[in-house]
Design a protein around this motif. Structure first.
Motif, PDB file in Angstrom:
ATOM      1  N   GLY A 327      18.184  66.864  49.830  1.00 30.76           N
ATOM      2  CA  GLY A 327      16.938  67.341  50.416  1.00 30.76           C
ATOM      3  C   GLY A 327      16.198  66.198  51.096  1.00 30.76           C
ATOM      4  N   PHE A 328      15.730  66.442  52.320  1.00 28.38           N
ATOM      5  CA  PHE A 328      15.064  65.414  53.119  1.00 28.38           C
ATOM      6  C   PHE A 328      13.605  65.796  53.335  1.00 28.38           C
ATOM      7  CE2 PHE A 328      19.525  65.062  53.847  1.00 28.38           C
ATOM      8  CZ  PHE A 328      19.759  63.697  53.897  1.00 28.38           C
ATOM      9  N   PHE A 329      12.749  64.772  53.421  1.00 31.47           N
ATOM     10  CA  PHE A 329      11.303  64.960  53.479  1.00 31.47           C
ATOM     11  C   PHE A 329      10.782  64.135  54.650  1.00 31.47           C
ATOM     12  CE2 PHE A 329      12.802  66.123  49.413  1.00 31.47           C
ATOM     13  CZ  PHE A 329      11.939  67.083  48.914  1.00 31.47           C
ATOM     14  N   VAL A 330      10.219  64.818  55.663  1.00 33.24           N
ATOM     15  CA  VAL A 330       9.966  64.143  56.939  1.00 33.24           C
ATOM     16  C   VAL A 330       8.634  64.566  57.540  1.00 33.24           C
ATOM     17  CG1 VAL A 330      12.457  64.111  57.352  1.00 33.24           C
ATOM     18  CG2 VAL A 330      11.080  65.885  58.416  1.00 33.24           C
ATOM     19  N   LYS A 331       8.117  63.683  58.425  1.00 30.70           N
ATOM     20  CA  LYS A 331       6.922  63.996  59.206  1.00 30.70           C
ATOM     21  C   LYS A 331       7.281  64.643  60.524  1.00 30.70           C
ATOM     22  CE  LYS A 331       4.554  59.951  57.356  1.00 30.70           C
ATOM     23  NZ  LYS A 331       3.722  58.775  57.681  1.00 30.70           N
ATOM     24  N   ASP A 332       8.452  64.303  61.084  1.00 30.69           N
ATOM     25  CA  ASP A 332       8.880  64.795  62.381  1.00 30.69           C
ATOM     26  C   ASP A 332       8.018  64.141  63.459  1.00 30.69           C
ATOM     27  OD1 ASP A 332       9.889  66.263  64.544  1.00 30.69           O
ATOM     28  OD2 ASP A 332      10.037  68.115  63.429  1.00 30.69           O
ATOM     29  N   HIS A 333       7.349  64.905  64.296  1.00 26.84           N
ATOM     30  CA  HIS A 333       6.517  64.320  65.347  1.00 26.84           C
ATOM     31  C   HIS A 333       5.174  63.817  64.821  1.00 26.84           C
ATOM     32  CE1 HIS A 333       8.674  65.049  69.127  1.00 26.84           C
ATOM     33  NE2 HIS A 333       9.128  66.150  68.573  1.00 26.84           N
ATOM     34  N   ASN A 334       4.809  64.235  63.632  1.00 22.25           N
ATOM     35  CA  ASN A 334       3.470  63.929  63.125  1.00 22.25           C
ATOM     36  C   ASN A 334       3.455  62.519  62.532  1.00 22.25           C
ATOM     37  OD1 ASN A 334       1.087  63.695  61.741  1.00 22.25           O
ATOM     38  ND2 ASN A 334       1.039  65.825  61.118  1.00 22.25           N
ATOM     39  N   THR A 335       3.102  61.543  63.340  1.00 24.27           N
ATOM     40  CA  THR A 335       3.139  60.151  62.910  1.00 24.27           C
ATOM     41  C   THR A 335       2.316  59.908  61.654  1.00 24.27           C
ATOM     42  OG1 THR A 335       3.465  59.439  65.192  1.00 24.27           O
ATOM     43  CG2 THR A 335       2.681  57.785  63.635  1.00 24.27           C
ATOM     44  N   PHE A 336       1.156  60.520  61.564  1.00 28.84           N
ATOM     45  CA  PHE A 336       0.252  60.228  60.454  1.00 28.84           C
ATOM     46  C   PHE A 336       0.197  61.363  59.437  1.00 28.84           C
ATOM     47  CE2 PHE A 336      -1.211  57.744  64.096  1.00 28.84           C
ATOM     48  CZ  PHE A 336      -1.166  56.472  63.547  1.00 28.84           C
ATOM     49  N   GLY A 337       1.229  62.177  59.403  1.00 27.91           N
ATOM     50  CA  GLY A 337       1.284  63.232  58.409  1.00 27.91           C
ATOM     51  C   GLY A 337       1.930  62.752  57.121  1.00 27.91           C
ATOM     52  N   ARG A 338       2.618  63.664  56.440  1.00 30.68           N
ATOM     53  CA  ARG A 338       3.243  63.348  55.151  1.00 30.68           C
ATOM     54  C   ARG A 338       4.733  63.643  55.203  1.00 30.68           C
ATOM     55  NH1 ARG A 338       0.424  66.541  50.532  1.00 30.68           N
ATOM     56  NH2 ARG A 338       0.248  68.209  52.058  1.00 30.68           N
ATOM     57  N   GLY A 339       5.464  63.006  54.313  1.00 32.56           N
ATOM     58  CA  GLY A 339       6.883  63.244  54.172  1.00 32.56           C
ATOM     59  C   GLY A 339       7.702  62.009  54.481  1.00 32.56           C
ATOM     60  N   ARG A 340       8.388  61.499  53.472  1.00 31.28           N
ATOM     61  CA  ARG A 340       9.282  60.357  53.687  1.00 31.28           C
ATOM     62  C   ARG A 340      10.350  60.357  52.600  1.00 31.28           C
ATOM     63  NH1 ARG A 340       5.616  55.112  53.283  1.00 31.28           N
ATOM     64  NH2 ARG A 340       4.165  56.391  54.469  1.00 31.28           N
ATOM     65  N   ASN A 341      11.429  59.653  52.879  1.00 34.33           N
ATOM     66  CA  ASN A 341      12.507  59.459  51.927  1.00 34.33           C
ATOM     67  C   ASN A 341      12.396  58.040  51.368  1.00 34.33           C
ATOM     68  OD1 ASN A 341      13.700  62.013  52.769  1.00 34.33           O
ATOM     69  ND2 ASN A 341      14.335  60.903  54.605  1.00 34.33           N
ATOM     70  N   VAL A 342      12.539  57.913  50.059  1.00 33.17           N
ATOM     71  CA  VAL A 342      12.453  56.605  49.412  1.00 33.17           C
ATOM     72  C   VAL A 342      13.835  56.271  48.860  1.00 33.17           C
ATOM     73  CG1 VAL A 342      11.298  55.198  47.677  1.00 33.17           C
ATOM     74  CG2 VAL A 342      10.033  57.029  48.858  1.00 33.17           C
ATOM     75  N   LEU A 343      14.483  55.285  49.490  1.00 26.99           N
ATOM     76  CA  LEU A 343      15.834  54.897  49.107  1.00 26.99           C
ATOM     77  C   LEU A 343      15.785  53.956  47.916  1.00 26.99           C
ATOM     78  CD1 LEU A 343      17.251  54.102  52.676  1.00 26.99           C
ATOM     79  CD2 LEU A 343      17.084  56.317  51.529  1.00 26.99           C
ATOM     80  N   LEU A 344      16.739  54.109  47.024  1.00 27.16           N
ATOM     81  CA  LEU A 344      16.891  53.220  45.882  1.00 27.16           C
ATOM     82  C   LEU A 344      18.053  52.284  46.172  1.00 27.16           C
ATOM     83  CD1 LEU A 344      16.444  56.018  43.227  1.00 27.16           C
ATOM     84  CD2 LEU A 344      14.807  54.182  43.701  1.00 27.16           C
ATOM     85  N   VAL A 345      17.746  50.997  46.328  1.00 29.14           N
ATOM     86  CA  VAL A 345      18.747  50.033  46.793  1.00 29.14           C
ATOM     87  C   VAL A 345      18.671  48.763  45.966  1.00 29.14           C
ATOM     88  CG1 VAL A 345      18.766  50.901  49.166  1.00 29.14           C
ATOM     89  CG2 VAL A 345      17.131  49.125  48.531  1.00 29.14           C
ATOM     90  N   PRO A 346      19.815  48.026  45.845  1.00 28.25           N
ATOM     91  CA  PRO A 346      19.765  46.721  45.201  1.00 28.25           C
ATOM     92  C   PRO A 346      18.926  45.746  46.020  1.00 28.25           C
ATOM     93  CG  PRO A 346      21.999  47.270  45.915  1.00 28.25           C
ATOM     94  CD  PRO A 346      21.128  48.405  46.304  1.00 28.25           C
ATOM     95  N   LYS A 347      18.593  44.618  45.425  1.00 30.28           N
ATOM     96  CA  LYS A 347      17.787  43.629  46.126  1.00 30.28           C
ATOM     97  C   LYS A 347      18.448  43.253  47.455  1.00 30.28           C
ATOM     98  CE  LYS A 347      14.597  43.094  42.939  1.00 30.28           C
ATOM     99  NZ  LYS A 347      13.187  43.481  43.179  1.00 30.28           N
ATOM    100  N   LEU A 348      17.653  43.280  48.521  1.00 25.00           N
ATOM    101  CA  LEU A 348      18.187  43.078  49.869  1.00 25.00           C
ATOM    102  C   LEU A 348      17.881  41.694  50.430  1.00 25.00           C
ATOM    103  CD1 LEU A 348      17.125  46.525  51.356  1.00 25.00           C
ATOM    104  CD2 LEU A 348      19.409  45.858  50.592  1.00 25.00           C
ATOM    105  N   GLU A 349      16.977  40.979  49.794  1.00 24.68           N
ATOM    106  CA  GLU A 349      16.565  39.687  50.323  1.00 24.68           C
ATOM    107  C   GLU A 349      17.760  38.737  50.421  1.00 24.68           C
ATOM    108  OE1 GLU A 349      13.233  36.192  49.453  1.00 24.68           O
ATOM    109  OE2 GLU A 349      13.443  37.908  48.108  1.00 24.68           O
ATOM    110  N   GLY A 350      17.896  38.110  51.566  1.00 24.14           N
ATOM    111  CA  GLY A 350      18.964  37.151  51.772  1.00 24.14           C
ATOM    112  C   GLY A 350      20.233  37.729  52.360  1.00 24.14           C
ATOM    113  N   LEU A 351      20.338  39.066  52.399  1.00 26.75           N
ATOM    114  CA  LEU A 351      21.535  39.672  52.967  1.00 26.75           C
ATOM    115  C   LEU A 351      21.445  39.679  54.494  1.00 26.75           C
ATOM    116  CD1 LEU A 351      22.070  42.803  50.673  1.00 26.75           C
ATOM    117  CD2 LEU A 351      23.268  40.606  50.571  1.00 26.75           C
ATOM    118  N   PRO A 352      22.569  39.579  55.196  1.00 25.74           N
ATOM    119  CA  PRO A 352      22.535  39.704  56.656  1.00 25.74           C
ATOM    120  C   PRO A 352      22.097  41.103  57.070  1.00 25.74           C
ATOM    121  CG  PRO A 352      24.802  39.653  55.854  1.00 25.74           C
ATOM    122  CD  PRO A 352      23.926  39.323  54.693  1.00 25.74           C
TER     123      PRO A 352
END
Length: 525
Positions: A327-352
């Motif tokens: 399931g995806f959660f989006v604003k679409d054209h509405n820049t200042f509306g609501r809806g986003r996806n929050v990814l769960l990822v390992p630490k990214l600092e230092g990766l290319p």
């Protein structure tokens, strides 16, 4: 967690056997590999227009986004890579190709291609200044000439919108360099357009080119008619299966990304063959700000029939068939509306950069993300303000052990949203409600050892003690509400500000004060 805080209704689910013989292999858990104590949240977009200027990109950074996968169209071309100087200035930004594809010959569908380099279509609009003077004489250039071997490249859509204050005046349209054609009739030639009368309203004419440019002339009485849209556009112009295949063939990272089915206003049967086409067709939008939030079956901006829960209910209908569907959660054209996806990822600092991009897209592929429909920040003057819908409310644990689903949430604002409720949803509906930041849900089995619940997904809400400017908001009240009701809980109406602009005001008010998060489903397999 105290037992008195756990309310599980289970809707008649029978007792089950132990997990010990299966080891969990009969439950597909998209969070199985998540390191909850060390992994970070990466705020991302799967369907978001804009992002083509530094100012626009800065706005999304202000809202907490760090994974930018803009999905523009006309043409449907990836906004990727981002400018090198911008990435140098913002080294923590992660970009990914994406675009919104549309105008299929066999389906009224829009889809996004997360991580795909596919580009389709064309777009050119006549300026408002030109549209104010009659006749409008405009040449659309750099077009593909129609040929039978690749016919979709030489077919375009001319959109004309006319407005009249009174009466029924008409404009006259002439087109040189293209003939009208039947879009769903194999692009059959319908002949030239010469002095075609157009009354007030929206007009769409499909054209097949005979030259690399089209000369158009629109004559009208400026005192009686105004031209509010005049553009030549092009979409995919092919069957959806052909475009799906090409989009998947052009994925930048073979183990990440995929396709999302946008604002699914249709019926279950419309989407089943699409979800079955390839496992890289990831799922549907469950929240789209422009289509009445959790979804109207009547299309954009239609909030006449409430509650609007079409997408939300469709999600569970799909899951009941046994299909995997993120399931995806989006604003679409509405820049200042609501809806986003929050990814769960390992630490990214230092990766290319390439590995950070691949990591984000793998999270989408694996379903290691959750949806956020957060509150909107607002001033005392009812103006929606920065940081808009940014929220730290998150799932901090979704783990299966010994036939128990263990869930924890964290990050709610202790002053504005001190109260938390967790819900468990199965194929039988809401199967459990817990008032607290931690909860357990028993995964029951039948006499043969098979999991009873076909799927389980988790919803959590962080909410204030009061709403409607002082009325108590109790756990009991929240339990009686649908997610649509909860999304509307408010203290004030938005009167002005960026989030109020550009579309139907009814979709901007009231200003929400509850943070809502939605897990991906854990499925019986």
């Amino acid at each position: 967690m105290k037992r008195r805080n756990l309310l599980v209704t289970l809707a008649g689910l029978p007792a089950t056997s132990s997990w010990c013989t299966s080891g969990g292999r009969d439950l597909a858990n998209p969070y199985a590999e998540v390191g909850w104590d060390t992994w970070e949240c990466l705020h991302s977009m799967s369907h978001q227009h804009q992002g083509q200027t530094d100012a626009s990109r800065d706005g999304f950074l202000e809202m907490g986004y760090r994974h930018l996968a803009f999905s523009n169209y006309y043409p449907s071309a990836p906004t990727y890579p981002l400018p090198a100087d911008y990435l140098a200035k913002h080294p923590d930004v992660i970009a990914a190709p994406n675009a919104e594809h549309h105008s299929f010959t066999d389906a009224g569908l829009h889809f996004n291609a997360l991580g795909s380099l596919l580009a389709t279509g064309y777009g050119s609009s006549v300026s408002a200044k030109e549209c104010a003077i009659s006749p409008i004489v405009h040449r659309f250039e750099k077009l593909e000439v129609f040929n039978t071997e690749r016919p979709w490249l030489g077919v375009y859509r001319l959109d004309v919108r006319l407005s009249a204050s009174e009466g029924k005046p008409t404009a006259r349209l002439t087109v040189e360099g293209a003939n009208e054609c039947g879009f769903r009739e194999g692009f059959s030639d319908k002949g030239p357009i010469h002095d075609r009368e157009l009354p007030p309203g929206n007009h769409t004419l499909y054209l097949r080119t005979t030259a690399a440019s089209i000369e158009t002339k629109l004559e009208f009485d400026t005192s009686a008619l105004s031209v509010t849209q005049y553009r030549l556009m092009q979409g995919a112009n092919r069957p959806w299966r052909d475009v799906f295949r090409e989009a998947l063939d052009k994925l930048l990272h073979p183990n990440g990304g995929g396709l999302t089915l946008n604002h699914p206003t249709g019926k279950l049967a419309d989407y089943e063959p699409m979800l079955d086409f390839d496992p890289r067709v990831l799922g549907i939008e469950v929240w789209n700000q422009l289509t009445s939030g959790f979804g109207s079956s009547r299309g954009f901006y239609d909030h006449s029939g409430e509650p609007n829960l079409h997408f939300y209910q469709l999600w569970d209908d799909i899951l009941r068939t046994g299909r995997r569907c993120w399931g995806f959660f989006v604003k679409d054209h509405n820049t200042f509306g609501r809806g986003r996806n929050v990814l769960l990822v390992p630490k990214l600092e230092g990766l290319p950069a390439s590995e950070r991009e691949a990591t984000a897209l793998r999270a989408y592929r694996q379903g290691a993300f959750f949806g956020s429909v957060a509150s909107l920040a607002a001033s005392e003057n009812a103006e929606v303000v920065s940081p808009y819908d940014r929220s730290d409310f998150r799932f901090s644990r979704i783990v299966v052990q010994n036939d128990k689903l263990q869930v924890a949430v964290s990050g709610n604002d202790p002053a504005k949203r001190p109260k938390v409720q967790i819900r468990f949803v199965t194929d039988q509906g809401i199967a459990g409600i817990v008032d607290g930041a931690e909860a357990e849900f028993p995964l029951k089995r039948d006499a043969s050892g098979r999991l009873v619940a076909q799927f389980v997904r988790i919803e959590a809400f962080a909410y204030p003690n009061t709403h409607l400017r002082g009325e108590p908001l109790t756990a009991e009240k929240l339990r009686a509400m649908t997610v649509h009701d909860i999304s509307l809980i408010h203290d004030q109406k938005a009167l002005r500000g960026p989030a109020f602009a550009s579309t139907d005001p009814a979709l901007r008010t009231p200003t929400p004060i509850v943070d809502m998060i939605f897990s991906q489903p854990l499925r019986r397999v």
